[in-house]
Scaffold this active site. Sequence first.
Site, mmCIF file in Angstrom:
data_model
loop_
_atom_site.group_PDB
_atom_site.id
_atom_site.type_symbol
_atom_site.label_atom_id
_atom_site.label_comp_id
_atom_site.label_asym_id
_atom_site.label_seq_id
_atom_site.Cartn_x
_atom_site.Cartn_y
_atom_site.Cartn_z
ATOM 1 C CB SER A 240 -0.707 0.159 0.925
ATOM 2 O OG SER A 240 -0.175 0.556 2.040
ATOM 3 C CE LYS A 241 1.656 6.880 -2.206
ATOM 4 N NZ LYS A 241 2.336 7.019 -3.688
ATOM 5 N NE ARG A 242 0.672 0.394 6.113
ATOM 6 C CZ ARG A 242 1.122 -1.288 6.600
ATOM 7 N NH1 ARG A 242 2.449 -0.757 6.861
ATOM 8 N NH2 ARG A 242 1.109 -2.223 6.167
ATOM 9 N N GLY A 244 5.325 3.391 0.025
ATOM 10 C CA GLY A 244 6.510 3.843 -0.798
ATOM 11 C C GLY A 244 5.794 3.923 -2.143
ATOM 12 C CD GLU A 250 4.119 7.507 -5.816
ATOM 13 O OE1 GLU A 250 4.630 7.859 -4.994
ATOM 14 O OE2 GLU A 250 3.022 6.710 -6.853
#
Length: 463
Positions: A240-242, A244, A250
């Site tokens: 998930s986003k947390r 990285g 990106e």
Amino acid sequence: MSIRVRFAPSPTGLLHIGGARTALFNFLFARHEGGEFLLRIEDTDQARSTPEAVQVILDGLAWLGLNADAEPVYQSTRAGRHVEVAQALLAAGRAYYCYASAEELRLMRESAQAQGRPPRYDGRWRDRDPALAPKGVQPAIRLRAPHTGETVLEDLVQGSVRVANAELDDMIILRSDGSPTYLHAVVVDDHDMGITHVIRGDDHLTNSFRQIQIYQSMGWDLPRFAHIPLIHGADGAKLSKRHGALSILEFREQGFLPEALCNYLLRLGWGHGDAEFLPREEQVKLFSLAGIGRAASRMDYAKLTHLNGQWMRATDDARLTDDVAARLVAMGLPVDAMVRARLLTLMPGLKERAKTLVELTASAAFLARELPLPFEPKALALLGADATAMLARLAPELAATDFSPGALDGALRAFAQAEGRKLGEVAQPLRAALTGSTMSPGIDATLAALGATESLARLQAVI
Ligand code: GLU
């Protein structure tokens, strides 16, 4: 039979690293086998599938060097064919009209839940006389799935996986509004595109049983399946986003080279001995589905960064210069032919010290700056009265050379000796004056890259 594979992303806004790895595996498999790599955009969810989202996928694949061998197939354009196959199944008695209302289906789910059973369609229209159909109701079409025996999937990664047919209900293939369901559309498209191997994430493993039933109902040859384990975060949790960056673009922004990202994603879940650094030709030569592991892999950003550093050192100076120049311009720094020449000259030294293009750009920015230079506090601390007086004595010695690295090195050593100082005691304040920082490639190379005029002007500004 010639090998044909496809990458079939749903355009939902980004190409994430899991998808990129699936695309890479398909691509490498096709290249290794001398087959074809196709792209199918699964854009049947019209609300979410925007042209921008499709473009993000195309850009991401192009950046990774994973271009398809033919124009992409858009699933939304094939709705007519999906209907045709559903009708063919109906005509062959392998599917049937189902008139169950939303309300009936809801009650079916609730009673299954109450009895602790998984929610399944109870087959109420499977054998009912269509003459009993309620007036004015648009029916859905359901597959007449086998209810006895088992469906077996010989997966090239997961091995033999089986499910009792009693576990699977009669799935809808065409909704009452005439739109195909996702499972049905994928089978029809894979068949029509001549796909021989379906290589995809193992979150689709259970879909395969139902898809196999559609193939069998049509009497079509099955493709081989290879379900690859998903990528998890370093802590083992779903990515998930947390953890990285997730989107391919990106990673580009954060200064990763596409070669490094592909190399890393390949090694994540596929192995060939200890080989870590693998150029594309090597990857193609060595890739096999048998090398894919069964366990979920863990994304390790530190490892990726390390590998990126290796790739940067292996990358051509001119290409790195182009990239850094573009990033400097984006930072608002002027990059003319002279600055480009400085970048190119110093690139061998700069790329030794940076792990990402962002770091590389930061370390190269001093080459593009105009006076007055901004100084880091640590650099400023090196430029006290004693140091600037020393630089004032040094400047004419440097000016007397031809500014080649060899001549500069000789002049610096002679100067240090005459001053009774170590070379570093001369080089550090000099570096601070030239770069505004305490780190740069060798001082002679740095001076030579800046050139006589600019170097002496920077020294003068400090003196
Ligand atoms: N469109 C699906 C996805 O994005 C992939 C379907 C498939 O590969 O069969 O997850």
